[in-house]
Scaffold this motif. Sequence first.
Motif, short mmCIF file in Angstrom:
data_model
loop_
_atom_site.label_atom_id
_atom_site.label_comp_id
_atom_site.label_asym_id
_atom_site.label_seq_id
_atom_site.Cartn_x
_atom_site.Cartn_y
_atom_site.Cartn_z
N MET A 191 2.21 25.98 -16.25
CA MET A 191 3.16 24.89 -16.12
C MET A 191 2.94 24.13 -14.82
SD MET A 191 4.95 24.97 -18.90
CE MET A 191 6.08 23.69 -18.34
N VAL A 192 3.09 22.81 -14.89
CA VAL A 192 2.92 21.93 -13.74
C VAL A 192 4.20 21.14 -13.53
CG1 VAL A 192 1.60 19.97 -12.80
CG2 VAL A 192 0.45 21.69 -14.23
N VAL A 193 4.60 20.99 -12.27
CA VAL A 193 5.70 20.10 -11.90
C VAL A 193 5.10 19.03 -10.99
CG1 VAL A 193 7.97 19.86 -10.87
CG2 VAL A 193 7.35 22.00 -12.04
N ARG A 194 5.33 17.76 -11.33
CA ARG A 194 4.76 16.65 -10.59
C ARG A 194 5.86 15.73 -10.07
NH1 ARG A 194 -0.48 13.90 -12.81
NH2 ARG A 194 -1.11 14.42 -10.68
N ALA A 195 5.64 15.16 -8.89
CA ALA A 195 6.53 14.13 -8.39
C ALA A 195 6.44 12.91 -9.31
CB ALA A 195 6.17 13.76 -6.96
N PHE A 196 7.55 12.26 -9.53
CA PHE A 196 7.60 11.09 -10.40
C PHE A 196 7.32 9.83 -9.59
CE2 PHE A 196 10.14 7.57 -12.24
CZ PHE A 196 9.51 7.48 -13.48
N GLU A 197 6.40 9.00 -10.10
CA GLU A 197 6.12 7.70 -9.49
C GLU A 197 6.40 6.62 -10.52
OE1 GLU A 197 2.20 7.54 -7.83
OE2 GLU A 197 2.52 9.28 -6.53
N ARG A 198 6.88 5.48 -10.06
CA ARG A 198 7.25 4.39 -10.97
C ARG A 198 6.05 3.46 -11.18
NH1 ARG A 198 12.47 4.56 -12.13
NH2 ARG A 198 13.85 5.72 -10.72
N PHE A 199 5.67 3.30 -12.44
CA PHE A 199 4.51 2.49 -12.79
C PHE A 199 4.95 1.24 -13.53
CE2 PHE A 199 2.72 6.91 -12.86
CZ PHE A 199 1.95 6.76 -11.71
N VAL A 200 4.11 0.22 -13.47
CA VAL A 200 4.34 -1.02 -14.20
C VAL A 200 4.22 -0.72 -15.69
CG1 VAL A 200 3.46 -3.34 -14.62
CG2 VAL A 200 3.48 -2.41 -12.29
N PRO A 201 5.17 -1.17 -16.52
CA PRO A 201 5.07 -0.91 -17.96
C PRO A 201 3.77 -1.45 -18.55
CG PRO A 201 7.26 -1.73 -17.40
CD PRO A 201 6.41 -1.88 -16.17
N ASN A 202 3.17 -0.65 -19.45
CA ASN A 202 1.97 -1.05 -20.18
C ASN A 202 0.81 -1.40 -19.26
OD1 ASN A 202 3.46 -0.80 -22.60
ND2 ASN A 202 4.22 -2.89 -22.38
N GLY A 203 0.73 -0.72 -18.14
CA GLY A 203 -0.35 -0.99 -17.19
C GLY A 203 -1.34 0.13 -17.06
N GLU A 204 -1.54 0.93 -18.13
CA GLU A 204 -2.41 2.10 -18.05
C GLU A 204 -3.78 1.82 -18.65
OE1 GLU A 204 -2.06 6.95 -18.72
OE2 GLU A 204 -0.42 5.60 -19.31
N ASP A 250 -7.38 8.55 -16.40
CA ASP A 250 -6.31 7.67 -16.84
C ASP A 250 -5.62 7.12 -15.60
OD1 ASP A 250 -6.99 8.30 -19.39
OD2 ASP A 250 -5.25 9.56 -19.80
N LEU A 251 -5.57 5.80 -15.50
CA LEU A 251 -5.05 5.14 -14.32
C LEU A 251 -3.85 4.29 -14.68
CD1 LEU A 251 -8.57 4.56 -14.03
CD2 LEU A 251 -7.62 4.93 -11.77
N ALA A 252 -2.87 4.25 -13.78
CA ALA A 252 -1.68 3.42 -13.99
C ALA A 252 -1.38 2.65 -12.72
CB ALA A 252 -0.49 4.29 -14.39
N LEU A 253 -0.86 1.44 -12.89
CA LEU A 253 -0.53 0.57 -11.77
C LEU A 253 0.89 0.87 -11.31
CD1 LEU A 253 -1.50 -1.80 -10.01
CD2 LEU A 253 -0.50 -3.34 -11.73
N ARG A 254 1.00 1.39 -10.09
CA ARG A 254 2.32 1.69 -9.53
C ARG A 254 3.03 0.40 -9.15
NH1 ARG A 254 2.00 6.14 -4.95
NH2 ARG A 254 1.40 4.31 -3.72
N GLU A 255 4.33 0.45 -9.06
CA GLU A 255 5.11 -0.76 -8.79
C GLU A 255 4.75 -1.42 -7.47
OE1 GLU A 255 9.23 0.25 -9.22
OE2 GLU A 255 9.19 0.02 -11.41
#
Length: 290
Positions: A191-204, A250-255
């Motif tokens: 099991m993994v617990v990760r800090a949550f980061e806010r990403f731009v919707p549909n930016g992956e 897999d990359l996502a654009l953070r806010e």
Amino acid sequence: MPGFLFCSDPLRPNRPDPEFAEEAAAVREMGAGLALIDHDALLAGDAAGAVARVPRDSGPYWYRGWMVPVQRYAELGEALATRGARLLTDAAAYREAHELPGWYAVFEELTPRSVWHALTGTAPVPVDGAFWAALARPLGGGPGIVKDFVKSRKHEWHEACFVPELRDAERLGAVVARFAELQGDFLAGGMVVRAFERFVPNGEARAWWVDGVPVMVTAHPDTPGDRPDPELRRVGEAVRRLGCRLVTTDLALREDGAWRVVEVGDGQVSGFPAGTGARPLLEALRDAGA
């Protein structure tokens, strides 16, 4: 020239699984070798039966197919070796790219902060919320997500993925327990617990790397209509340090405008978004050689 291993169609075992039929056709057009394995037999522990259709002394191979647990992948490699064939990604490299603890240290500055608890043998997932709150303490307060070493259950976001406050031991424990219940026998590694980061919707986006070179950048399979253009310089440096031959990021654009690595994966078991051809990847793998 290396060959390609694909999963066979469970109903027509002499043909590739329909999910990989287009890739198999492209491999044939390229003139590369192709062989089929029985994915169901492999998962059931019958590695020798799984590779029975692989011609003897025909390797080396790239695998393109469904996900395989790390131990079963090792057994696949051993079974192929008895037939004079081999995988171009060995079991150690597969684990390193496939499971978060294998790649996390290399990508630590580029990915959300994470902690994990490995499960050994048949050990059950701990049910005490205080255990998980103590594990997550280095992440500080605030929201987080729960996953295993390979996958999340983001489509059950509120019940089995997202935790609004990691210091809420009761809620964190409940999300972990629900995740483990839904994953069942498919829970991978721990099991993994990760800090949550806010990403731009549909930016992956998903970048495909062969020997450290980005040969394709596609949409993520969950958002096939999007075509993000991620910044890859620092990611490429990390991929090359990791040293695995076929990798996806897999990359996502953070806010705040920063591109972040959400997941790293072994590219043999990573999927393409609908409508995206795999030919550039397959050609790069063919040309990469043994």
